[in-house]
Motif scaffolding. Structure first.
Motif, PDB file in Angstrom:
ATOM      1  N   ARG A  99     -16.722  11.786  24.078  1.00 29.97           N
ATOM      2  CA  ARG A  99     -16.914  10.368  23.803  1.00 29.97           C
ATOM      3  C   ARG A  99     -17.271   9.662  25.110  1.00 29.97           C
ATOM      4  NH1 ARG A  99     -14.736   8.430  19.071  1.00 29.97           N
ATOM      5  NH2 ARG A  99     -14.140   6.432  20.016  1.00 29.97           N
ATOM      6  N   TYR A 100     -18.262   8.777  25.034  1.00 28.04           N
ATOM      7  CA  TYR A 100     -18.766   8.151  26.256  1.00 28.04           C
ATOM      8  C   TYR A 100     -19.084   6.682  25.996  1.00 28.04           C
ATOM      9  CZ  TYR A 100     -19.328  13.019  27.541  1.00 28.04           C
ATOM     10  OH  TYR A 100     -19.087  14.338  27.786  1.00 28.04           O
ATOM     11  N   MET A 101     -18.911   5.890  27.046  1.00 24.26           N
ATOM     12  CA  MET A 101     -19.322   4.499  26.990  1.00 24.26           C
ATOM     13  C   MET A 101     -20.800   4.410  27.338  1.00 24.26           C
ATOM     14  SD  MET A 101     -16.712   2.746  26.052  1.00 24.26           S
ATOM     15  CE  MET A 101     -17.451   1.117  26.308  1.00 24.26           C
TER      16      MET A 101
ATOM     17  N   PRO B 204     -16.871   3.228  22.606  1.00 27.06           N
ATOM     18  CA  PRO B 204     -17.404   4.527  23.030  1.00 27.06           C
ATOM     19  C   PRO B 204     -18.071   5.251  21.864  1.00 27.06           C
ATOM     20  CG  PRO B 204     -15.023   4.629  22.813  1.00 27.06           C
ATOM     21  CD  PRO B 204     -15.398   3.180  22.668  1.00 27.06           C
TER      22      PRO B 204
END
Length: 411
Positions: A391-393, A400
């Motif tokens: 999971r990434y911003m 996210p």
């Protein structure tokens, strides 16, 4: 012998029919097939008809329509060539085009020697007795422009062949010639419609081209849709382009983009725009789950075709490149954006921006294929094995995003 009054009635009948079909928007094939049968109905002993016309198309430089009595007609397209093929160079229509001849008439039953045109010798072998050919210009040539050159660009070359015992009567040719302006006008109308469709499809894409031709041309006319965005880029192309000659760069780029375009089209998607060494496409085939399945189905196909292309290029001693692909689903605005004098039929919205953000994550994550959680959810149950990469911003996105890749042994 046909009376002058009867000839006039036939000429008016044929001309009116051509105008009517032209106004109805008949295709070239429908128009010419009907025209040939109309000549038969009016008593013209027509065995064969042929029309040759230039084409404004990225692949084909011209088209030919051939009709035979009892067999109907068919159209053939001819690819661009630096030099005309020998069969065309030896044809009567080529002579009209390049020798500035207005008309060619050969009564084949009267000839004791072979014609200088191989085609006419072949036609005589199957029973032809008379041959007549001429051309119609769509626009008058300028003083500095040869008439033959204008025929090639803005006109049509035609021939009529008879197998009647005495060939064409003068009244037959009078009827043909009297209707030529109307036939030319109807063909010009059909050609313009065809060119418009071809060019809109080539330059705007299949769906956008259709929409523009149907009247969606007002600035700010936008449609809100759910779709899957597809962002394709070549890896390493920038460094390669610094070392390659310009023509090799273009050839290489065309090879790879042609593969990507074919994959999108084969799976129901639409190309939105080319962006340097990549392209943006969308899948809007139905509901969002159908869009996601179509987009994901294209992924292994793209991998297989890219591998095949790289193998071909390596075998030929040519440089190769890999690719990256980002997929994201969401709501987009699709339509006309720009100024009053220059519009672009494109897409905007958060989903488009997020697709670009995801595409920027390939290098840091070490994955060539990245798929958003929105696509993954919409595609369930999914035929491909999707593997989470975390999971990434994303810049400009509050929550996210979980990103996935496709596992099929090629990662």
């Amino acid at each position: 012998m046909t009376s002058p009054n009867a000839r006039t009635v036939k000429s008016i009948d044929l001309s009116d029919w051509l105008v009517e079909r032209g106004l109805e928007g008949a295709s070239k094939e429908e128009l010419l097939d009907g025209y040939c049968n109309k000549l038969l109905d009016l008593g013209v002993p027509l065995m064969r008809f042929h029309a040759a016309q230039s084409a404004l198309h990225p692949v084909y430089g011209g088209t030919g329509f051939s009709w035979y009595q009892g067999q109907g007609g068919r159209t053939e397209s001819f690819e661009y060539s630096d030099e005309p093929i020998e069969q065309w160079r030896q044809s009567p229509l080529y002579a009209i085009l390049n020798e500035d001849i207005e008309v060619i008439r050969e009564r084949l039953i009267d000839q004791n020697e072979a014609s200088r045109f191989p085609l006419l010798n072949d036609l005589r072998q199957i029973g032809a007795t008379d041959y007549y050919a001429t051309g119609v210009n769509f626009d008058a040539p300028t003083h500095s422009e040869p008439k033959a050159a204008k025929k090639a660009v803005d006109g049509v070359l035609m021939s009529w062949t008879s197998n009647a015992p005495d060939g064409f009567a003068d009244t037959d040719l009078d009827l043909i010639n009297a209707a030529l302006p109307h036939l030319g006008l109807a063909l010009k109308s059909a050609a313009s419609a065809r060119v418009s469709k071809d060019l809109m499809r080539v330059y705007l894409g299949r769906d956008a081209g259709r929409r523009v031709l149907s009247g969606e041309i007002r600035r700010g006319s936008l449609q809100q849709i759910d779709a899957v965005m597809w962002n394709f880029d070549l890896e390493g192309f920038t460094s390669l382009s610094e070392d390659l000659p310009g023509n090799e760069i273009i050839d290489m780029l065309n090879d790879y983009l042609a593969v990507a375009v074919s994959v999108v089209h084969d799976n129901g998607g639409n190309i939105l725009k080319f962006m340097g060494d990549g392209l943006m496409a969308m899948f809007d085939v139905g509901d969002i789950d159908e869009d996601a399945h179509a987009a994901l189905k294209s992924v292994p196909v793209l991998q297989q075709r890219m591998e095949a292309l790289n193998a071909q290029r390596e075998a030929a001693g040519l440089p190769v490149a890999s690719f990256t692909l980002a997929l994201h689903a969401g709501e987009i605005l699709y339509g006309n954006i720009g100024s009053e004098t220059r519009l672009d039929f494109t897409v905007i919205g958060p989903a488009v921006n997020q697709t670009a953000r995801i595409a920027g994550m390939h290098r840091s994550l070490g994955q060539r294929i990245l798929i958003s959680d929105d696509v993954a959810r919409a595609a369930q149950p999914c035929a491909q094995e999707l593997v989470s990469v975390g999971r990434y911003m994303l810049r400009g996105v509050q929550e996210p995003k979980e990103l996935f890749t496709v596992y099929n042994g090629r990662q």
